[in-house]
Design a protein around this motif. Structure first.
Motif, PDB file in Angstrom:
ATOM      1  N   VAL A 177     -13.145   0.940  -1.582  1.00 40.39           N
ATOM      2  CA  VAL A 177     -11.790   1.447  -1.306  1.00 40.39           C
ATOM      3  C   VAL A 177     -11.450   1.084   0.127  1.00 40.39           C
ATOM      4  O   VAL A 177     -12.265   1.283   1.030  1.00 40.39           O
ATOM      5  N   GLU A 178     -10.254   0.536   0.327  1.00 39.61           N
ATOM      6  CA  GLU A 178      -9.843   0.271   1.708  1.00 39.61           C
ATOM      7  C   GLU A 178      -8.361   0.553   1.875  1.00 39.61           C
ATOM      8  O   GLU A 178      -7.597   0.530   0.902  1.00 39.61           O
ATOM      9  N   VAL A 179      -7.991   0.852   3.116  1.00 42.47           N
ATOM     10  CA  VAL A 179      -6.575   1.101   3.405  1.00 42.47           C
ATOM     11  C   VAL A 179      -5.932  -0.259   3.669  1.00 42.47           C
ATOM     12  O   VAL A 179      -6.459  -1.059   4.440  1.00 42.47           O
ATOM     13  N   VAL A 180      -4.820  -0.507   2.969  1.00 43.92           N
ATOM     14  CA  VAL A 180      -4.119  -1.791   3.167  1.00 43.92           C
ATOM     15  C   VAL A 180      -2.684  -1.489   3.616  1.00 43.92           C
ATOM     16  O   VAL A 180      -2.295  -0.316   3.699  1.00 43.92           O
ATOM     17  N   ALA A 181      -1.911  -2.546   3.876  1.00 43.12           N
ATOM     18  CA  ALA A 181      -0.526  -2.339   4.324  1.00 43.12           C
ATOM     19  C   ALA A 181       0.209  -1.481   3.294  1.00 43.12           C
ATOM     20  O   ALA A 181       0.119  -1.751   2.090  1.00 43.12           O
ATOM     21  N   ALA A 182       0.920  -0.475   3.764  1.00 39.55           N
ATOM     22  CA  ALA A 182       1.594   0.451   2.849  1.00 39.55           C
ATOM     23  C   ALA A 182       2.645  -0.286   2.036  1.00 39.55           C
ATOM     24  O   ALA A 182       3.320  -1.191   2.537  1.00 39.55           O
ATOM     25  N   SER A 183       2.758   0.095   0.750  1.00 39.08           N
ATOM     26  CA  SER A 183       3.680  -0.619  -0.145  1.00 39.08           C
ATOM     27  C   SER A 183       5.132  -0.225   0.100  1.00 39.08           C
ATOM     28  O   SER A 183       6.035  -0.839  -0.444  1.00 39.08           O
ATOM     29  N   GLU A 184       5.349   0.848   0.902  1.00 41.09           N
ATOM     30  CA  GLU A 184       6.725   1.195   1.264  1.00 41.09           C
ATOM     31  C   GLU A 184       6.745   1.860   2.633  1.00 41.09           C
ATOM     32  O   GLU A 184       5.704   2.343   3.097  1.00 41.09           O
ATOM     33  N   PRO A 185       7.916   1.858   3.297  1.00 43.10           N
ATOM     34  CA  PRO A 185       7.957   2.401   4.658  1.00 43.10           C
ATOM     35  C   PRO A 185       7.741   3.910   4.695  1.00 43.10           C
ATOM     36  O   PRO A 185       7.896   4.587   3.682  1.00 43.10           O
ATOM     37  N   GLY A 186       7.386   4.427   5.843  1.00 41.87           N
ATOM     38  CA  GLY A 186       7.190   5.879   6.012  1.00 41.87           C
ATOM     39  C   GLY A 186       5.925   6.132   6.788  1.00 41.87           C
ATOM     40  O   GLY A 186       4.881   5.534   6.477  1.00 41.87           O
ATOM     41  N   ASP A 187       6.002   7.026   7.795  1.00 37.67           N
ATOM     42  CA  ASP A 187       4.827   7.320   8.635  1.00 37.67           C
ATOM     43  C   ASP A 187       3.709   7.962   7.840  1.00 37.67           C
ATOM     44  O   ASP A 187       2.533   7.796   8.159  1.00 37.67           O
ATOM     45  N   ASP A 188       4.082   8.743   6.825  1.00 35.33           N
ATOM     46  CA  ASP A 188       3.055   9.483   6.087  1.00 35.33           C
ATOM     47  C   ASP A 188       2.658   8.800   4.783  1.00 35.33           C
ATOM     48  O   ASP A 188       2.034   9.386   3.914  1.00 35.33           O
ATOM     49  N   VAL A 189       3.036   7.523   4.645  1.00 33.28           N
ATOM     50  CA  VAL A 189       2.723   6.814   3.388  1.00 33.28           C
ATOM     51  C   VAL A 189       1.469   5.938   3.595  1.00 33.28           C
ATOM     52  O   VAL A 189       1.352   5.238   4.588  1.00 33.28           O
ATOM     53  N   LEU A 190       0.586   6.023   2.616  1.00 36.50           N
ATOM     54  CA  LEU A 190      -0.704   5.331   2.733  1.00 36.50           C
ATOM     55  C   LEU A 190      -0.982   4.582   1.423  1.00 36.50           C
ATOM     56  O   LEU A 190      -0.845   5.156   0.343  1.00 36.50           O
ATOM     57  N   THR A 191      -1.376   3.310   1.526  1.00 32.33           N
ATOM     58  CA  THR A 191      -1.750   2.582   0.296  1.00 32.33           C
ATOM     59  C   THR A 191      -3.240   2.241   0.350  1.00 32.33           C
ATOM     60  O   THR A 191      -3.725   1.708   1.352  1.00 32.33           O
ATOM     61  N   LEU A 192      -3.921   2.569  -0.738  1.00 33.17           N
ATOM     62  CA  LEU A 192      -5.352   2.269  -0.839  1.00 33.17           C
ATOM     63  C   LEU A 192      -5.544   1.168  -1.859  1.00 33.17           C
ATOM     64  O   LEU A 192      -4.915   1.191  -2.923  1.00 33.17           O
ATOM     65  N   GLN A 193      -6.407   0.235  -1.525  1.00 31.82           N
ATOM     66  CA  GLN A 193      -6.773  -0.772  -2.531  1.00 31.82           C
ATOM     67  C   GLN A 193      -8.136  -0.400  -3.078  1.00 31.82           C
ATOM     68  O   GLN A 193      -9.089  -0.239  -2.317  1.00 31.82           O
ATOM     69  N   ILE A 194      -8.203  -0.248  -4.408  1.00 34.04           N
ATOM     70  CA  ILE A 194      -9.444   0.222  -5.034  1.00 34.04           C
ATOM     71  C   ILE A 194     -10.009  -0.876  -5.919  1.00 34.04           C
ATOM     72  O   ILE A 194      -9.316  -1.407  -6.787  1.00 34.04           O
ATOM     73  N   SER A 195     -11.262  -1.235  -5.694  1.00 30.66           N
ATOM     74  CA  SER A 195     -11.941  -2.186  -6.595  1.00 30.66           C
ATOM     75  C   SER A 195     -12.869  -1.377  -7.471  1.00 30.66           C
ATOM     76  O   SER A 195     -13.616  -0.535  -6.969  1.00 30.66           O
ATOM     77  N   SER A 196     -12.793  -1.632  -8.761  1.00 32.06           N
ATOM     78  CA  SER A 196     -13.636  -0.840  -9.667  1.00 32.06           C
ATOM     79  C   SER A 196     -14.200  -1.724 -10.764  1.00 32.06           C
ATOM     80  O   SER A 196     -13.679  -2.803 -11.039  1.00 32.06           O
ATOM     81  N   LYS A 197     -15.272  -1.215 -11.382  1.00 28.68           N
ATOM     82  CA  LYS A 197     -15.921  -1.950 -12.465  1.00 28.68           C
ATOM     83  C   LYS A 197     -15.094  -1.871 -13.728  1.00 28.68           C
ATOM     84  O   LYS A 197     -14.985  -2.815 -14.486  1.00 28.68           O
ATOM     85  N   SER A 198     -14.542  -0.654 -13.985  1.00 27.55           N
ATOM     86  CA  SER A 198     -13.793  -0.440 -15.224  1.00 27.55           C
ATOM     87  C   SER A 198     -12.402   0.088 -14.872  1.00 27.55           C
ATOM     88  O   SER A 198     -12.050   0.174 -13.698  1.00 27.55           O
ATOM     89  N   ASP A 199     -11.658   0.433 -15.895  1.00 24.74           N
ATOM     90  CA  ASP A 199     -10.312   0.964 -15.680  1.00 24.74           C
ATOM     91  C   ASP A 199     -10.423   2.424 -15.209  1.00 24.74           C
ATOM     92  O   ASP A 199     -10.752   3.303 -16.002  1.00 24.74           O
TER      93      ASP A 199
END
Ligand code: ATP
Length: 345
Positions: free
Chosen positions: A253-275
């Motif tokens: 799991v890592e924090v990446v550039a937020a998908s939309e503006p906003g100081d309190d908005v956070l986007t995580l990119q998750i790599s997983s084995k399954s769904d």
């Protein structure tokens, strides 16, 4: 319902199919998926008795396509990739013609045409000349003619090709509505077009079935490396990262550039084995985290490309095209010197 054993089809000395073995049970909807030139149309034409196999056995409802083609044709409805529609006939005239051709008893023709017009939602254009219909409506007429004689087995070659998004949804519903009464094989080169409609997917590559399974199996077998992007509002990364990392199946799991503006908005990119979409959502919502977006970054199409060997598949396609071009030159040269080019078997 369908049994294919060791089928080969050659065009001249060019192998288009083979060896290909396959069984389809009664009532199943099966998707045949492959890149351009993989052999989908050839396989479907053999099943529809439109083309003779070079070798192998193909049976529909217990009848052999070579020994009993009339029996097979009576049981098969076929929508070719280019439906043979008569432009100067109205929709109902054409369907009545197709019904008579397929030996629907004369007194039953009108009723049967009305039924398929209703099923395929052609009511608004029933009296219109086929030449004036849009592509989507033509495809529906193509399906209507394929089912007008109530065939047990329906073969649909790329019914979704060239349709707009609304027509795609309608066509999927139409194909799904055939479930139960009919066994269906539907081809496409785009997985997402058929995955939801089909009970089982068959991937065809270079004339052979290279993978068979459900969409779910596709995910579990090829889902390694599946990536999700989850956007949340409110919490700090320190609070949310451990929650997601603790879930079974999550690899990274890592924090990446937020998908939309906003100081309190956070986007995580998750790599997983399954769904893990369900688990991620549940964990975050139970911890009172506001989930505002969840997107699957790796789509089904890229999984199929992986299945087909990704760049390797593109390379194979290129070399196949080159081989076809070389063959065309050989054929041309043969014609020029008055030699007969080799006929297809
Ligand atoms: P597409 O998605 O592009 O329609 P496909 O998966 O349906 O492709 P086929 O049309 O079955 O593939 O073609 C399989 C192979 O057989 C290709 O290499 C094609 O060039 C070749 N082929 C198809 N029809 C003929 C024909 N009538 N004569 C010679 N070669 C043919």
């Amino acid at each position: 319902m369908i049994e294919i054993q060791e089928l080969y089809k050659y065009y001249g000395d060019r192998r288009a199919i083979g060896p290909l073995s396959l069984e389809v049970a009664k009532g199943e909807i099966v998707g045949l998926l492959g890149l351009n030139g993989a052999g989908k149309t050839t396989t479907l034409r053999v099943l529809a008795c439109d083309l003779l196999p070079t070798s192998g056995t193909v049976k529909v409802g217990g009848f052999d396509v070579v020994a009993a083609p009339d029996e097979v044709r009576a049981r098969v409805g076929y929508l070719p990739d280019r439906p043979p529609l008569y432009e100067d006939m109205s929709v109902v005239e054409y369907l009545a013609f197709a019904a008579r051709l397929r030996r629907v008893a004369a007194p039953a023709v009108t009723k049967r045409v009305s039924e398929v017009v209703e099923m395929t939602e052609l009511g608004d254009v029933r009296g219109q000349m086929i030449g004036t219909l849009s592509h989507g409506y033509r495809q529906r007429v193509g399906i209507a003619q394929a089912i007008v004689h109530r065939p047990e087995f329906v073969v649909l070659d790329e019914p979704i090709s060239g349709l707009d998004p609304v027509q795609i949804v309608e066509m999927r519903e139409l194909v799904r509505s055939l479930r139960g009464d009919h066994t269906v094989i539907v081809s496409s080169h785009i997985l997402s077009e058929i995955s939801e409609t089909c009970d089982r997917l068959l991937v065809i590559e270079d004339g052979r079935i290279s993978w068979v399974g459900t969409e779910k199996q596709l995910f579990s077998e090829l889902g390694q490396g599946m990536q999700l992007a989850v956007t949340v509002r409110g919490p700090s990364a320190d609070r949310v990262l451990p929650l997601v990392r603790a879930l079974a199946g999550v690899q990274e799991v890592e924090v990446v550039a937020a998908s939309e503006p906003g100081d309190d908005v956070l986007t995580l990119q998750i790599s997983s084995k399954s769904d893990v979409r369900d688990q991620v959502c549940r964990a975050l919502v139970s911890a009172d985290v506001a989930v505002i977006e969840l997107v699957r970054r790796q789509g089904l199409e890229s999984m199929v490309l992986k299945l087909l060997g990704g760049d390797e598949a593109a390379g194979r396609r290129k070399s196949r095209k080159k081989r076809d071009a070389d063959q065309a030159m050989v054929d041309e040269a043969a014609q020029a010197s008055d030699k007969q080019p080799t006929e297809g078997a």
